[in-house]
Design an enzyme around this catalytic site. Sequence first.
Site, PDB file in Angstrom:
ATOM      1  N   TYR A  77       0.852  -1.158   0.000  1.00 25.84           N
ATOM      2  CA  TYR A  77       0.000   0.000   0.000  1.00 25.84           C
ATOM      3  C   TYR A  77       0.892   1.213   0.000  1.00 25.84           C
ATOM      4  CZ  TYR A  77       1.000   0.952   4.847  1.00 25.84           C
ATOM      5  OH  TYR A  77       1.641   1.259   6.009  1.00 25.84           O
ATOM      6  N   VAL A  79       8.181   0.645   9.934  1.00 30.16           N
ATOM      7  CA  VAL A  79       7.903  -0.179   8.764  1.00 30.16           C
ATOM      8  C   VAL A  79       6.416  -0.143   8.409  1.00 30.16           C
ATOM      9  CG1 VAL A  79       7.920  -2.546   7.864  1.00 30.16           C
ATOM     10  CG2 VAL A  79       9.880  -1.684   9.150  1.00 30.16           C
ATOM     11  N   GLU A  80       5.565  -0.131   9.427  1.00 29.29           N
ATOM     12  CA  GLU A  80       4.125  -0.158   9.180  1.00 29.29           C
ATOM     13  C   GLU A  80       3.601   1.137   8.582  1.00 29.29           C
ATOM     14  OE1 GLU A  80       1.967  -2.485   9.326  1.00 29.29           O
ATOM     15  OE2 GLU A  80       2.951  -4.078  10.444  1.00 29.29           O
ATOM     16  N   SER A  81       3.999   2.281   9.149  1.00 32.80           N
ATOM     17  CA  SER A  81       3.366   3.537   8.754  1.00 32.80           C
ATOM     18  C   SER A  81       4.329   4.664   8.432  1.00 32.80           C
ATOM     19  CB  SER A  81       2.434   4.019   9.871  1.00 32.80           C
ATOM     20  OG  SER A  81       3.205   4.411  11.010  1.00 32.80           O
ATOM     21  N   TYR A  89       9.563  -8.442   5.761  1.00 34.70           N
ATOM     22  CA  TYR A  89       9.101  -7.640   6.898  1.00 34.70           C
ATOM     23  C   TYR A  89       9.869  -8.009   8.167  1.00 34.70           C
ATOM     24  CZ  TYR A  89       5.639  -5.981  10.375  1.00 34.70           C
ATOM     25  OH  TYR A  89       5.001  -5.364  11.433  1.00 34.70           O
TER      26      TYR A  89
END
Length: 240
Positions: free
Chosen positions: A15, A102-104, A190
């Site tokens: 995304y 890493v996520e956001s 990840y």
Amino acid sequence: MLSRFVCSTAKAVPYIVLVLGIAAPAHAQIYTWRDAKGTLVLSNKRPPQNTPAKTYAVPQAETVRATRQVATERAHAYDDLIQEHSRANGVRADLVRAVMQVESAFNPLARSVKGAVGLMQLMPATLRQYGVMNPFDPGDNVRAGVAYLRELLDRYENNEELALAAYNAGPTAVDKHGQSVPPYRETKQYVAKISQMTSRPIEMRGKTLYKYTQIIDGREVPFYTDKKPASGGYTIVASR
């Protein structure tokens, strides 16, 4: 002055995270490449030497909006929240920080195409589980995200490798593959990326050894494994 768009990935599908920044006029050329972490970068500066890149001419492009690299501006914006909830849940602060990055990319308004939202990219079911009223509120989001990470660490006996894999791909995927990192390219990347970002490598499977038996041809046959048997009796014969 370096200006760049930064695109990131989270959960089990890619995304785009958009970070609003100060408008900056583009130069005559725009370069695009992927950095060492796989992040897509668009910049008016040339890429590092020997980096494969594409270039596009952008004449009279004063109206183009660009952003500065998010990590340099927001890397420490949530230090207090990270420390508070890491201590409360007994989770390493550097692990939480790496997950958040890493996520956001430290963007509290980040949203994935699958519906994960906020700094810790929480799915709707997780938001409901932890009573999150406003997923875009940093305090509420980080509280729930760290608590969920603690839940996964408990589930996998403090095995950070498996907890991270479950955070990314879901615990069902981890359990389906015999309590191991699922063979998904993004999940493996990840886990590896977060391990590289923390102050020490993530804790992987320990040296606990389980013994269980099966009846084969009418007799008991012992088996040994470092994976906790999902069912049936077993004994622990070694543990660090």
